[in-house]
Motif scaffolding. Structure first.
Motif, mmCIF file in Angstrom:
data_model
loop_
_atom_site.group_PDB
_atom_site.id
_atom_site.type_symbol
_atom_site.label_atom_id
_atom_site.label_comp_id
_atom_site.label_asym_id
_atom_site.label_seq_id
_atom_site.Cartn_x
_atom_site.Cartn_y
_atom_site.Cartn_z
ATOM 1 N N TYR A 180 0.805 -1.263 0.115
ATOM 2 C CA TYR A 180 -0.104 0.012 0.052
ATOM 3 C C TYR A 180 1.010 1.377 -0.025
ATOM 4 C CZ TYR A 180 -4.727 -1.996 0.628
ATOM 5 O OH TYR A 180 -5.729 -2.836 0.542
ATOM 6 N N LEU A 181 1.837 1.217 0.874
ATOM 7 C CA LEU A 181 2.895 2.631 0.981
ATOM 8 C C LEU A 181 3.570 2.588 -0.520
ATOM 9 C CD1 LEU A 181 4.027 4.556 2.553
ATOM 10 C CD2 LEU A 181 5.957 2.995 3.219
ATOM 11 N N THR A 182 3.912 1.362 -1.187
ATOM 12 C CA THR A 182 4.480 1.626 -2.538
ATOM 13 C C THR A 182 3.465 2.196 -3.614
ATOM 14 O OG1 THR A 182 5.892 -0.319 -2.176
ATOM 15 C CG2 THR A 182 5.778 0.567 -4.280
ATOM 16 N N SER A 183 2.325 2.054 -3.482
ATOM 17 C CA SER A 183 1.142 2.367 -4.101
ATOM 18 C C SER A 183 1.075 3.815 -4.220
ATOM 19 C CB SER A 183 -0.170 1.760 -4.055
ATOM 20 O OG SER A 183 -1.306 1.983 -4.910
ATOM 21 N N ILE A 184 1.041 4.313 -2.630
ATOM 22 C CA ILE A 184 1.042 5.649 -2.337
ATOM 23 C C ILE A 184 2.050 6.487 -2.909
ATOM 24 C CG2 ILE A 184 0.459 7.404 -0.595
ATOM 25 C CD1 ILE A 184 -0.931 5.202 0.852
ATOM 26 N N THR A 185 3.169 6.242 -2.611
ATOM 27 C CA THR A 185 4.279 6.956 -2.752
ATOM 28 C C THR A 185 4.824 6.998 -4.196
ATOM 29 O OG1 THR A 185 5.793 5.418 -1.731
ATOM 30 C CG2 THR A 185 4.870 6.973 -0.260
ATOM 31 N N GLU A 186 4.702 5.760 -4.863
ATOM 32 C CA GLU A 186 5.158 5.211 -6.119
ATOM 33 C C GLU A 186 6.815 5.418 -6.064
ATOM 34 O OE1 GLU A 186 3.824 7.988 -8.885
ATOM 35 O OE2 GLU A 186 1.781 7.130 -8.825
ATOM 36 N N SER A 187 7.367 5.341 -4.846
ATOM 37 C CA SER A 187 8.709 5.204 -4.782
ATOM 38 C C SER A 187 9.188 4.286 -3.569
ATOM 39 C CB SER A 187 9.496 6.530 -4.544
ATOM 40 O OG SER A 187 8.914 7.128 -3.447
ATOM 41 N N VAL A 188 8.710 4.248 -2.736
ATOM 42 C CA VAL A 188 9.267 3.449 -1.283
ATOM 43 C C VAL A 188 8.863 2.037 -1.754
ATOM 44 C CG1 VAL A 188 9.058 3.173 1.065
ATOM 45 C CG2 VAL A 188 8.855 5.472 0.233
ATOM 46 N N GLU A 189 9.971 1.175 -1.466
ATOM 47 C CA GLU A 189 9.870 -0.398 -1.807
ATOM 48 C C GLU A 189 9.722 -1.125 -0.679
ATOM 49 O OE1 GLU A 189 10.042 -2.140 -4.901
ATOM 50 O OE2 GLU A 189 9.749 -0.042 -5.787
ATOM 51 N N SER A 190 10.319 -0.544 0.492
ATOM 52 C CA SER A 190 9.878 -1.283 1.905
ATOM 53 C C SER A 190 10.567 -0.574 3.153
ATOM 54 C CB SER A 190 10.806 -2.814 1.807
ATOM 55 O OG SER A 190 12.295 -2.293 1.730
ATOM 56 N N VAL A 191 10.250 -0.881 4.270
ATOM 57 C CA VAL A 191 10.559 -0.237 5.323
ATOM 58 C C VAL A 191 11.002 -1.126 6.649
ATOM 59 C CG1 VAL A 191 9.759 1.324 7.318
ATOM 60 C CG2 VAL A 191 8.817 1.780 4.944
ATOM 61 N N ASP A 192 12.363 -1.160 7.072
ATOM 62 C CA ASP A 192 12.542 -1.793 8.025
ATOM 63 C C ASP A 192 13.055 -1.187 9.390
ATOM 64 O OD1 ASP A 192 15.117 -1.072 7.500
ATOM 65 O OD2 ASP A 192 15.696 -2.918 6.536
ATOM 66 N N VAL A 193 13.277 -1.570 10.179
ATOM 67 C CA VAL A 193 13.841 -1.238 11.599
ATOM 68 C C VAL A 193 15.463 -1.382 11.856
ATOM 69 C CG1 VAL A 193 13.543 -1.111 14.136
ATOM 70 C CG2 VAL A 193 11.459 -1.402 12.585
ATOM 71 N N LEU A 194 16.140 -0.293 12.000
ATOM 72 C CA LEU A 194 17.402 -0.265 12.446
ATOM 73 C C LEU A 194 17.585 -0.387 13.978
ATOM 74 C CD1 LEU A 194 20.578 -0.395 11.804
ATOM 75 C CD2 LEU A 194 20.332 2.278 11.768
ATOM 76 N N PHE A 228 2.664 6.282 5.958
ATOM 77 C CA PHE A 228 3.067 4.990 6.771
ATOM 78 C C PHE A 228 2.417 4.581 8.274
ATOM 79 C CE2 PHE A 228 6.521 2.392 8.803
ATOM 80 C CZ PHE A 228 6.135 1.289 8.033
ATOM 81 N N ALA A 229 2.468 5.698 8.925
ATOM 82 C CA ALA A 229 1.823 5.582 10.205
ATOM 83 C C ALA A 229 0.291 5.279 10.163
ATOM 84 C CB ALA A 229 2.189 6.889 11.091
ATOM 85 N N SER A 230 -0.362 5.947 9.227
ATOM 86 C CA SER A 230 -1.783 5.553 9.124
ATOM 87 C C SER A 230 -2.145 4.062 8.546
ATOM 88 C CB SER A 230 -2.211 6.636 7.996
ATOM 89 O OG SER A 230 -2.216 7.689 8.465
ATOM 90 N N LEU A 231 -1.058 3.601 7.767
ATOM 91 C CA LEU A 231 -1.245 2.311 7.559
ATOM 92 C C LEU A 231 -1.028 1.212 8.361
ATOM 93 C CD1 LEU A 231 0.518 2.580 3.805
ATOM 94 C CD2 LEU A 231 -1.990 1.875 4.311
ATOM 95 N N VAL A 232 0.164 1.453 9.161
ATOM 96 C CA VAL A 232 0.371 0.813 10.408
ATOM 97 C C VAL A 232 -0.774 0.613 11.377
ATOM 98 C CG1 VAL A 232 1.951 0.292 12.296
ATOM 99 C CG2 VAL A 232 2.877 0.902 10.045
ATOM 100 N N ALA A 233 -1.445 1.779 11.629
ATOM 101 C CA ALA A 233 -2.444 2.179 12.449
ATOM 102 C C ALA A 233 -3.682 1.241 12.178
ATOM 103 C CB ALA A 233 -3.000 3.478 12.927
ATOM 104 N N ALA A 234 -3.892 1.192 10.892
ATOM 105 C CA ALA A 234 -5.046 0.480 10.167
ATOM 106 C C ALA A 234 -5.110 -1.022 10.364
ATOM 107 C CB ALA A 234 -5.267 0.979 8.804
ATOM 108 N N PHE A 235 -3.609 -1.543 10.160
ATOM 109 C CA PHE A 235 -3.465 -3.003 10.053
ATOM 110 C C PHE A 235 -2.867 -3.842 11.449
ATOM 111 C CE2 PHE A 235 -3.792 -1.754 5.650
ATOM 112 C CZ PHE A 235 -4.716 -2.696 5.230
ATOM 113 N N GLN A 236 -2.673 -2.698 12.490
ATOM 114 C CA GLN A 236 -2.258 -3.309 13.574
ATOM 115 C C GLN A 236 -2.939 -4.448 14.287
ATOM 116 O OE1 GLN A 236 -1.486 -0.428 16.952
ATOM 117 N NE2 GLN A 236 -3.051 0.607 16.127
ATOM 118 N N TYR A 237 -2.491 -4.983 15.387
ATOM 119 C CA TYR A 237 -3.318 -6.048 15.718
ATOM 120 C C TYR A 237 -4.083 -5.253 17.083
ATOM 121 C CZ TYR A 237 -4.775 -9.734 18.998
ATOM 122 O OH TYR A 237 -5.784 -10.441 19.871
#
Length: 244
Positions: A180-194, A228-237
């Motif tokens: 979904y984030l890729t579809s919205i931004t058309e550039s972000v491929e993935s997100v991870d945590v450092l 991204f925060a909105s998507l995580v909020a929508a799909f979090q458990y």
């Protein structure tokens, strides 16, 4: 009380309008088991509901509810209980067993919270278990102390920890968020945590000019962080009756 918890009238009133009345409407589906007779129940039946409220924020004094409306409909369309509260009077629709009051003078509390009969009781539970968000990109950009468990903070301050929880527990849902984030931004491929010590920092992997570039959270735009925060909020458990 709810207005106070969310920052007062100034935090809720629309900043782009001088109107002192704020309208809020919630729609959704839920399941309930209403009693329609001495021995008649509809167990775990699907309902559609719409609940709306209008609040006035005067320049002096406390905010007050000026209008409230609830409209519910059973899955088969046979039962459609509902009401409208205005100027202290309650106008009902639907079967008599759903009607709990003909007058409601409480301008500081909605009638819905006092409708203890099904399916209004189940609708109240779902609304009380819901979360509201006002994401702050500056807070999201900061390194976040690792904190597992719970829900996403209202300002997004624990976004990295929630993302890591999703990665460990539900990779399929996390992949859906990424797409979904890729579809919205058309550039972000993935997100991870450092992870550095006890702190987490989000990393965004962006495709540009045929190359995959990595940017830390401070380099990302407000719009991308909020999306991204909105998507995580929508799909979090979320536990069935909200988080304790």
């Amino acid at each position: 009380e709810a207005v106070r918890l969310h920052g007062g009238g100034d935090a809720i009133a629309c900043r782009c309008s001088s109107d002192s009345v704020v309208s809020l409407q919630i729609t959704g589906n839920f399941r309930a088991s209403p009693k329609t007779g001495p021995w008649t129940f509809y167990v775990n039946e699907l309902w559609t509901a719409s609940w709306a409220i209008e609040m006035e924020f005067p320049s002096k004094g406390y905010p007050r509810i000026v209008r409230e409306q609830a409209a519910l409909e059973s899955e088969n369309g046979e039962r459609r209980p509902g009401y409208v509260v205005e100027s202290g009077r309650v106008t009902w629709q639907g079967e008599p067993q759903f009607r709990v009051a003909t007058e409601w003078a409480g301008t500081d509390k909605p009638l819905l919270g006092f409708c203890g009969v099904s399916p209004f009781a189940e609708l109240t539970e779902r609304i009380e278990a819901s979360e509201t968000y006002n994401f702050n990109p500056e807070v999201i950009r900061r390194p976040q102390q690792s904190a597992f468990g719970g829900l996403l903070d209202r300002d997004g301050g624990n976004l990295a920890s929630i993302l890591e929880m999703m990665r460990e527990g539900d990779e399929e849902t996390l992949d859906r968020v990424r797409r979904y984030l890729t579809s919205i931004t058309e550039s972000v491929e993935s997100v991870d945590v450092l992870q550095t010590g006890n702190y987490d920092l989000l990393r965004f992997h962006i495709k540009s000019g045929g190359k995959l570039l990595t940017f830390n959270t401070p380099s990302m735009s407000d719009g991308t962080l909020r999306a991204f925060a909105s998507l995580v909020a929508a799909f979090q458990y979320v536990p069935w009756h909200g988080h304790p």
